[in-house]
Design a protein around this motif. Structure first.
Motif, mmCIF file in Angstrom:
data_model
loop_
_atom_site.group_PDB
_atom_site.id
_atom_site.type_symbol
_atom_site.label_atom_id
_atom_site.label_comp_id
_atom_site.label_asym_id
_atom_site.label_seq_id
_atom_site.Cartn_x
_atom_site.Cartn_y
_atom_site.Cartn_z
ATOM 1 N N ILE A 191 -20.632 46.573 11.684
ATOM 2 C CA ILE A 191 -21.525 45.750 10.862
ATOM 3 C C ILE A 191 -22.320 44.820 11.767
ATOM 4 O O ILE A 191 -21.758 44.025 12.524
ATOM 5 C CB ILE A 191 -20.712 44.939 9.838
ATOM 6 N N ARG A 192 -23.647 44.930 11.669
ATOM 7 C CA ARG A 192 -24.510 44.095 12.480
ATOM 8 C C ARG A 192 -25.339 43.173 11.585
ATOM 9 O O ARG A 192 -24.843 42.149 11.134
ATOM 10 C CB ARG A 192 -25.372 44.965 13.392
ATOM 11 N N GLU A 193 -26.570 43.535 11.294
ATOM 12 C CA GLU A 193 -27.446 42.614 10.547
ATOM 13 C C GLU A 193 -27.298 42.720 9.034
ATOM 14 O O GLU A 193 -27.717 41.830 8.308
ATOM 15 C CB GLU A 193 -28.905 42.856 10.939
ATOM 16 N N GLU A 194 -26.727 43.823 8.547
ATOM 17 C CA GLU A 194 -26.551 43.950 7.099
ATOM 18 C C GLU A 194 -25.336 44.814 6.802
ATOM 19 O O GLU A 194 -24.890 45.608 7.635
ATOM 20 C CB GLU A 194 -27.804 44.543 6.447
ATOM 21 N N LEU A 195 -24.793 44.623 5.609
ATOM 22 C CA LEU A 195 -23.631 45.392 5.187
ATOM 23 C C LEU A 195 -24.062 46.765 4.706
ATOM 24 O O LEU A 195 -25.155 46.920 4.150
ATOM 25 C CB LEU A 195 -22.905 44.656 4.060
ATOM 26 N N PRO A 196 -23.225 47.780 4.893
ATOM 27 C CA PRO A 196 -23.547 49.096 4.337
ATOM 28 C C PRO A 196 -23.682 49.011 2.820
ATOM 29 O O PRO A 196 -23.043 48.176 2.165
ATOM 30 C CB PRO A 196 -22.330 49.949 4.732
ATOM 31 N N ALA A 197 -24.512 49.852 2.254
ATOM 32 C CA ALA A 197 -24.737 49.854 0.802
ATOM 33 C C ALA A 197 -23.414 50.038 0.064
ATOM 34 O O ALA A 197 -22.631 50.947 0.379
ATOM 35 C CB ALA A 197 -25.708 50.973 0.431
ATOM 36 N N GLY A 198 -23.159 49.147 -0.888
ATOM 37 C CA GLY A 198 -21.964 49.240 -1.708
ATOM 38 C C GLY A 198 -20.699 48.762 -1.032
ATOM 39 O O GLY A 198 -19.604 48.913 -1.599
#
Length: 339
Positions: free
Chosen positions: A113-120
């Motif tokens: 996880i870097r700048e955003e979370l994976p969808a869902g």
């Protein structure tokens, strides 16, 4: 796929993987570069026998003590079977295969996880708190391991660790600075004269943060693996925690721009959560934590100044980070406040 055959040497590495794994499918494999840049290179290898990860130094002239593949693979082998999850090391080589030291490890599935979370993934505050809790618990578990119990008593010289670190990063600043910064001079002086005594000797990661871990894809409250052990050492665990806290930005904080700032996202708990959980897990006294946080700022400002210097000199492979003088000053002032 860009050709990196000279870095991976499939005709040489393939037979070595067959011997190491006992799987004939590794005689021929494909590869792709999945991480590169200022640090070590990471290649994903895929064949009929499965997938593996190769770690090797970058090409070109290297500093003698940098990019220590043996160090990375040793700490991962030692931690196997402990509460700190690490990828299994499959093969280690001192330079016969690729011309430089390298190692190959198992591929661990999950989310980096870097700048955003994976969808869902981790959509609510409770799940984000579980991510934070898992990170703290894993770092705490690392710091509570007796190095001698896993054959790591000789992994470094822990005595005088912080004093040596202050001297090292003062020298680094003096080499890379383009002009005097009063705040950095004051930080160095104050850090040199008020060094706390370490409460214990621990294996420390050296760069422990969310994007250096793989999170379990099904359970946000579980770290699947801790990666990037190149800065690991025996030292003061509060120095490790303090750097984690410095990277742990809150919603109102200004991002640095050189590391991910996902913890600024609404729903992630703040630094007080991290400190309280760490203290509970380890039993360590955090009353001197301000010193270690001040040092973390001093170290990070030195790192940014090094990037600044190389960028201005055109030594960053065409990357232009702009003038980072203001960022150095901002971090140094923050360090004085924390100290």
């Amino acid at each position: 796929m860009q050709n990196h055959d000279e870095l991976v040497r499939p005709p040489v590495l393939g037979p070595a993987l067959v011997a190491a794994t006992g799987a004939s499918g590794w005689a021929s494999f494909d590869y792709r570069l999945i991480a590169g840049g200022k640090s070590n290179l990471t290649f994903e290898l895929s064949s009929a026998a499965g997938e593996l990860i190769l770690r090797r130094p970058p090409s070109g002239n290297l500093l003698p003590s940098a990019h220590d593949m043996g160090r990375e693979s040793r700490v991962q082998r030692a931690l196997a079977g402990t509460q700190v999850p690490v990828p299994q090391v499959v093969l280690t080589d001192e330079g016969d295969l690729l011309g430089v030291p390298c190692y190959v490890m198992a591929k661990v599935e999950g989310h980096v996880i870097r700048e955003e979370l994976p969808a869902g993934y981790a959509d609510d505050a409770a799940a984000k708190e579980r991510i934070a809790g898992a990170l703290v618990d894993t770092q705490s578990a690392l710091h509570l391991i007796d190095p001698a119990s896993i054959g790591m008593a000789d992994f470094g010289r822990a005595e005088g660790f912080m004093a040596r670190q202050v001297r090292r990063w003062t020298e680094q600043w003096d080499r890379s600075k383009t002009h005097d910064v009063a705040e950095m001079t004051e930080l160095s002086q104050r850090l040199s004269t008020n060094t706390p005594t370490a409460q214990r000797v621990s294996i420390i990661h050296g760069d422990y943060r969310l994007d250096n871990c793989i999170m379990d894809s099904d359970d946000p409250g579980k770290v699947a693996a801790v990666l990037d052990w190149e800065l690991s050492a025996l030292g003061d665990p509060l120095a490790d925690l303090a750097l984690t806290l410095f990277y742990w930005l809150e919603e109102s904080d200004e991002p640095f721009g050189i590391t991910p700032s996902i913890t600024r996202t609404p729903g992630f708990p703040g630094r007080d959560f991290v400190k309280a959980r760490y203290a509970e897990q380890t039993g360590l006294d955090l009353s001197d934590l301000g010193y270690y946080q001040g040092f973390s700022a001093f170290k990070l400002a030195g790192i940014v100044q090094g990037i600044n210097q190389r960028s201005k000199a055109g030594a960053m492979a065409g990357q232009d980070f702009g003038n980072l003088d203001d960022m150095v000053l901002h971090i140094a002032r923050q360090g004085l406040e924390l100290l």
